[in-house]
Write a protein that holds these residues in place. Structure first.
Motif, PDB file in Angstrom:
ATOM      1  N   ASP A 218      63.045   8.193  73.299  1.00 39.21           N
ATOM      2  CA  ASP A 218      62.086   8.703  72.325  1.00 39.21           C
ATOM      3  C   ASP A 218      63.109   9.115  71.084  1.00 39.21           C
ATOM      4  O   ASP A 218      62.711   9.405  69.942  1.00 39.21           O
ATOM      5  CB  ASP A 218      61.356   9.888  72.495  1.00 39.21           C
ATOM      6  CG  ASP A 218      60.265   9.663  73.714  1.00 39.21           C
ATOM      7  OD1 ASP A 218      59.790   8.165  73.590  1.00 39.21           O
ATOM      8  OD2 ASP A 218      59.935  10.305  74.561  1.00 39.21           O
ATOM      9  N   TYR A 219      64.475   8.950  71.362  1.00 39.49           N
ATOM     10  CA  TYR A 219      65.298   9.624  70.214  1.00 39.49           C
ATOM     11  C   TYR A 219      66.308   8.617  69.740  1.00 39.49           C
ATOM     12  O   TYR A 219      67.601   8.820  69.510  1.00 39.49           O
ATOM     13  CB  TYR A 219      65.771  10.950  70.715  1.00 39.49           C
ATOM     14  CG  TYR A 219      64.925  11.956  71.066  1.00 39.49           C
ATOM     15  CD1 TYR A 219      64.420  12.627  70.037  1.00 39.49           C
ATOM     16  CD2 TYR A 219      64.409  12.082  72.290  1.00 39.49           C
ATOM     17  CE1 TYR A 219      63.231  13.489  70.232  1.00 39.49           C
ATOM     18  CE2 TYR A 219      63.347  13.177  72.442  1.00 39.49           C
ATOM     19  CZ  TYR A 219      62.824  13.718  71.662  1.00 39.49           C
ATOM     20  OH  TYR A 219      61.711  14.643  71.953  1.00 39.49           O
ATOM     21  N   HIS A 220      66.021   7.231  69.591  1.00 36.79           N
ATOM     22  CA  HIS A 220      67.054   6.462  69.556  1.00 36.79           C
ATOM     23  C   HIS A 220      67.257   6.030  67.886  1.00 36.79           C
ATOM     24  O   HIS A 220      67.940   5.296  67.399  1.00 36.79           O
ATOM     25  CB  HIS A 220      66.634   4.861  70.030  1.00 36.79           C
ATOM     26  CG  HIS A 220      65.480   4.488  69.951  1.00 36.79           C
ATOM     27  ND1 HIS A 220      64.909   3.837  68.786  1.00 36.79           N
ATOM     28  CD2 HIS A 220      64.244   4.584  70.860  1.00 36.79           C
ATOM     29  CE1 HIS A 220      63.738   3.661  68.735  1.00 36.79           C
ATOM     30  NE2 HIS A 220      63.243   3.948  69.942  1.00 36.79           N
ATOM     31  N   PHE A 221      66.230   6.565  67.168  1.00 40.23           N
ATOM     32  CA  PHE A 221      66.080   6.375  65.738  1.00 40.23           C
ATOM     33  C   PHE A 221      66.149   4.952  65.178  1.00 40.23           C
ATOM     34  O   PHE A 221      66.539   4.703  64.158  1.00 40.23           O
ATOM     35  CB  PHE A 221      67.299   7.301  65.079  1.00 40.23           C
ATOM     36  CG  PHE A 221      67.340   8.874  65.136  1.00 40.23           C
ATOM     37  CD1 PHE A 221      66.843   9.445  63.985  1.00 40.23           C
ATOM     38  CD2 PHE A 221      67.378   9.517  66.237  1.00 40.23           C
ATOM     39  CE1 PHE A 221      66.726  10.863  63.877  1.00 40.23           C
ATOM     40  CE2 PHE A 221      67.114  11.005  66.204  1.00 40.23           C
ATOM     41  CZ  PHE A 221      66.886  11.374  64.878  1.00 40.23           C
ATOM     42  N   GLY A 222      65.356   4.143  65.915  1.00 37.86           N
ATOM     43  CA  GLY A 222      65.415   2.827  65.638  1.00 37.86           C
ATOM     44  C   GLY A 222      66.192   1.768  66.358  1.00 37.86           C
ATOM     45  O   GLY A 222      66.091   0.580  66.162  1.00 37.86           O
ATOM     46  N   GLY A 223      67.226   2.105  67.077  1.00 38.70           N
ATOM     47  CA  GLY A 223      67.991   1.409  68.012  1.00 38.70           C
ATOM     48  C   GLY A 223      69.535   1.716  67.516  1.00 38.70           C
ATOM     49  O   GLY A 223      69.795   2.688  67.222  1.00 38.70           O
ATOM     50  N   TYR A 224      70.324   0.949  68.338  1.00 37.72           N
ATOM     51  CA  TYR A 224      71.787   1.007  68.512  1.00 37.72           C
ATOM     52  C   TYR A 224      72.188   1.391  67.139  1.00 37.72           C
ATOM     53  O   TYR A 224      72.189   0.554  66.416  1.00 37.72           O
ATOM     54  CB  TYR A 224      72.547   0.023  69.263  1.00 37.72           C
ATOM     55  CG  TYR A 224      73.870   0.375  69.251  1.00 37.72           C
ATOM     56  CD1 TYR A 224      74.490   1.465  69.797  1.00 37.72           C
ATOM     57  CD2 TYR A 224      74.812  -0.613  68.627  1.00 37.72           C
ATOM     58  CE1 TYR A 224      75.834   1.726  69.901  1.00 37.72           C
ATOM     59  CE2 TYR A 224      76.230  -0.345  68.536  1.00 37.72           C
ATOM     60  CZ  TYR A 224      76.771   0.962  69.511  1.00 37.72           C
ATOM     61  OH  TYR A 224      77.934   1.037  69.213  1.00 37.72           O
ATOM     62  N   ALA A 225      73.103   2.385  66.720  1.00 38.61           N
ATOM     63  CA  ALA A 225      73.672   2.667  65.591  1.00 38.61           C
ATOM     64  C   ALA A 225      72.740   2.834  64.341  1.00 38.61           C
ATOM     65  O   ALA A 225      73.374   2.879  63.051  1.00 38.61           O
ATOM     66  CB  ALA A 225      74.722   1.476  65.207  1.00 38.61           C
ATOM     67  N   LYS A 226      71.503   2.979  64.548  1.00 33.41           N
ATOM     68  CA  LYS A 226      70.688   3.242  63.612  1.00 33.41           C
ATOM     69  C   LYS A 226      70.671   4.814  63.103  1.00 33.41           C
ATOM     70  O   LYS A 226      70.497   5.601  64.320  1.00 33.41           O
ATOM     71  CB  LYS A 226      69.259   2.867  63.980  1.00 33.41           C
ATOM     72  CG  LYS A 226      69.146   1.314  64.135  1.00 33.41           C
ATOM     73  CD  LYS A 226      69.208   0.575  62.947  1.00 33.41           C
ATOM     74  CE  LYS A 226      68.911  -0.998  63.250  1.00 33.41           C
ATOM     75  NZ  LYS A 226      68.965  -1.613  61.973  1.00 33.41           N
ATOM     76  N   VAL A 227      70.885   5.104  62.054  1.00 33.87           N
ATOM     77  CA  VAL A 227      71.067   6.295  61.493  1.00 33.87           C
ATOM     78  C   VAL A 227      70.315   6.774  60.362  1.00 33.87           C
ATOM     79  O   VAL A 227      70.324   5.845  59.477  1.00 33.87           O
ATOM     80  CB  VAL A 227      72.624   6.686  61.204  1.00 33.87           C
ATOM     81  CG1 VAL A 227      72.627   8.155  60.879  1.00 33.87           C
ATOM     82  CG2 VAL A 227      73.511   6.675  62.588  1.00 33.87           C
ATOM     83  N   ASN A 228      69.743   7.894  60.112  1.00 30.06           N
ATOM     84  CA  ASN A 228      68.849   8.064  58.969  1.00 30.06           C
ATOM     85  C   ASN A 228      69.430   9.584  58.285  1.00 30.06           C
ATOM     86  O   ASN A 228      70.412  10.245  59.188  1.00 30.06           O
ATOM     87  CB  ASN A 228      67.462   8.070  59.033  1.00 30.06           C
ATOM     88  CG  ASN A 228      67.089   9.293  60.121  1.00 30.06           C
ATOM     89  OD1 ASN A 228      67.707  10.018  60.606  1.00 30.06           O
ATOM     90  ND2 ASN A 228      65.797   8.777  60.477  1.00 30.06           N
ATOM     91  N   ALA A 229      68.956  10.083  57.319  1.00 31.36           N
ATOM     92  CA  ALA A 229      69.409  11.354  56.620  1.00 31.36           C
ATOM     93  C   ALA A 229      68.998  12.445  57.647  1.00 31.36           C
ATOM     94  O   ALA A 229      69.830  13.347  57.801  1.00 31.36           O
ATOM     95  CB  ALA A 229      68.790  11.399  55.274  1.00 31.36           C
ATOM     96  N   GLU A 230      68.020  12.372  58.156  1.00 33.40           N
ATOM     97  CA  GLU A 230      67.517  13.408  59.160  1.00 33.40           C
ATOM     98  C   GLU A 230      68.554  13.603  60.366  1.00 33.40           C
ATOM     99  O   GLU A 230      68.880  14.950  60.595  1.00 33.40           O
ATOM    100  CB  GLU A 230      66.323  13.218  59.801  1.00 33.40           C
ATOM    101  CG  GLU A 230      65.635  14.397  60.742  1.00 33.40           C
ATOM    102  CD  GLU A 230      64.281  14.027  61.194  1.00 33.40           C
ATOM    103  OE1 GLU A 230      63.614  15.121  61.895  1.00 33.40           O
ATOM    104  OE2 GLU A 230      63.919  12.981  61.278  1.00 33.40           O
ATOM    105  N   LEU A 231      69.167  12.800  60.875  1.00 38.63           N
ATOM    106  CA  LEU A 231      69.924  12.835  61.736  1.00 38.63           C
ATOM    107  C   LEU A 231      71.539  13.219  61.509  1.00 38.63           C
ATOM    108  O   LEU A 231      71.961  13.920  62.158  1.00 38.63           O
ATOM    109  CB  LEU A 231      70.191  11.493  62.540  1.00 38.63           C
ATOM    110  CG  LEU A 231      71.133  11.223  63.978  1.00 38.63           C
ATOM    111  CD1 LEU A 231      70.598  12.291  64.899  1.00 38.63           C
ATOM    112  CD2 LEU A 231      71.103   9.795  64.662  1.00 38.63           C
TER     113      LEU A 231
END
Length: 301
Positions: A218-231
């Motif tokens: 549940d914590y992949h944030f969209g997939g491998y190497a996907k990063v957003n401001a929250e993270l």
């Protein structure tokens, strides 16, 4: 090799009655750190026993494994070859911090189109590489094989038996499998996947010899190497509060997910947790380049 466990103190942990310690595998070495050191250890011994002179492996342009293999090769007298996913950096690899670092340590690159890269595990692809480079010791992408599992089984030691739960981030599943194999029966092992989907389950089952584990998806944030401001904000806040640096591809997602589960009472009061910091901090400079291009906040160094 002795690696320290560092207890973390946060208001959330006190409120929920849960204790959290971090095994600082990231302190093993600036480049061959964490699970990369563990995965390479016995493979390098095998390569030497086979009298190999070249190591060949695979990875993306920001791969911790690529950087670690390049340095380990230089340190132990092996030539190294990196088969790099994608051709966009073929003529400008020096603009990429990870590839520049690998090149400085002697690695030769072979950039291949993504559709060709998908064939990397076929006999035909390997035969083509042997024709091009001669004999070599092959390290799989991410470094996971049976010898890598053996190395990862050495992460836990006798002092860790007092913990109820062991946690790690998951890319290929090798580190998780090693932790499962060396865990005690009373312990539960949780892997926080950095990839979208449950396809890693079968890979982990090939190596894990116990069933006391679970893959958290549940914590992949969209997939491998996907990063957003929250993270990114979470990783910076975690560093400010604990003085421990995270990177958002793996360890950031691990600790984000772990603290979120703690906040949701996933663990009983009195549970003691050990989380493995698997390193990979060399990739932060390159990640900040990408974040800047996307107008996202940067990771604090």
């Amino acid at each position: 090799m002795k690696v320290s466990n560092e207890e973390i103190r946060l208001p959330l942990l006190e409120t929920k009655g849960v204790s959290l310690s971090i095994k600082r595998e990231d302190t093993i070495h600036p480049l061959i750190s964490g699970n990369k050191y563990r995965k390479l250890k016995y493979n390098l011994i095998r390569a030497r026993a086979q009298e190999q002179t070249q190591l060949l492996t695979f990875g993306g342009a920001y791969s911790n494994h690529i950087a670690a293999t390049a340095y380990a090769g230089k340190l132990h007298g092996f030539e190294t070859i990196g088969v790099i996913r994608g051709e966009e950096l073929k003529n400008k690899w020096s603009q990429n911090p990870t590839l520049r670092l690998a090149k400085e340590h002697g690695m030769r690159f072979y950039f291949v189109p993504r559709e060709v890269y998908r064939l990397r595990n076929t006999k035909e692809f390997e035969a083509g590489l042997q024709k091009q480079y001669g004999d070599f010791y092959l390290l799989p992408e991410g470094g996971t094989n049976s010898l890598a599992i053996k190395g990862c089984e050495e992460i836990l030691n006798d002092q860790d038996e007092g913990f109820d739960v062991i946690c790690c981030c998951v890319g290929t599943g090798g580190t998780l499998a090693g932790l499962v194999n060396s865990s005690s029966r009373h312990q539960h092992v949780l892997g926080f996947s950095a990839l979208k989907g449950d396809f890693l389950l079968n890979d982990i089952r090939k190596f894990a010899r116990k069933d006391n584990w679970k893959l958290i998806l549940d914590y992949h944030f969209g997939g491998y190497a996907k990063v957003n401001a929250e993270l990114v904000h979470f990783s910076n806040d975690f560093k400010e509060k604990t003085a421990i640096q995270l990177e958002p591809i793996y360890t950031g997602k691990l600790f984000y997910g772990l603290l979120d589960l703690i906040s949701k009472d996933f663990f009983d009061r009195g549970t003691s947790i050990l989380a493995i910091h698997t390193g990979g901090l060399q990739g932060i400079t390159g990640m900040n380049q990408l974040l800047k291009k996307k107008n996202l906040p940067l990771l604090n160094l």
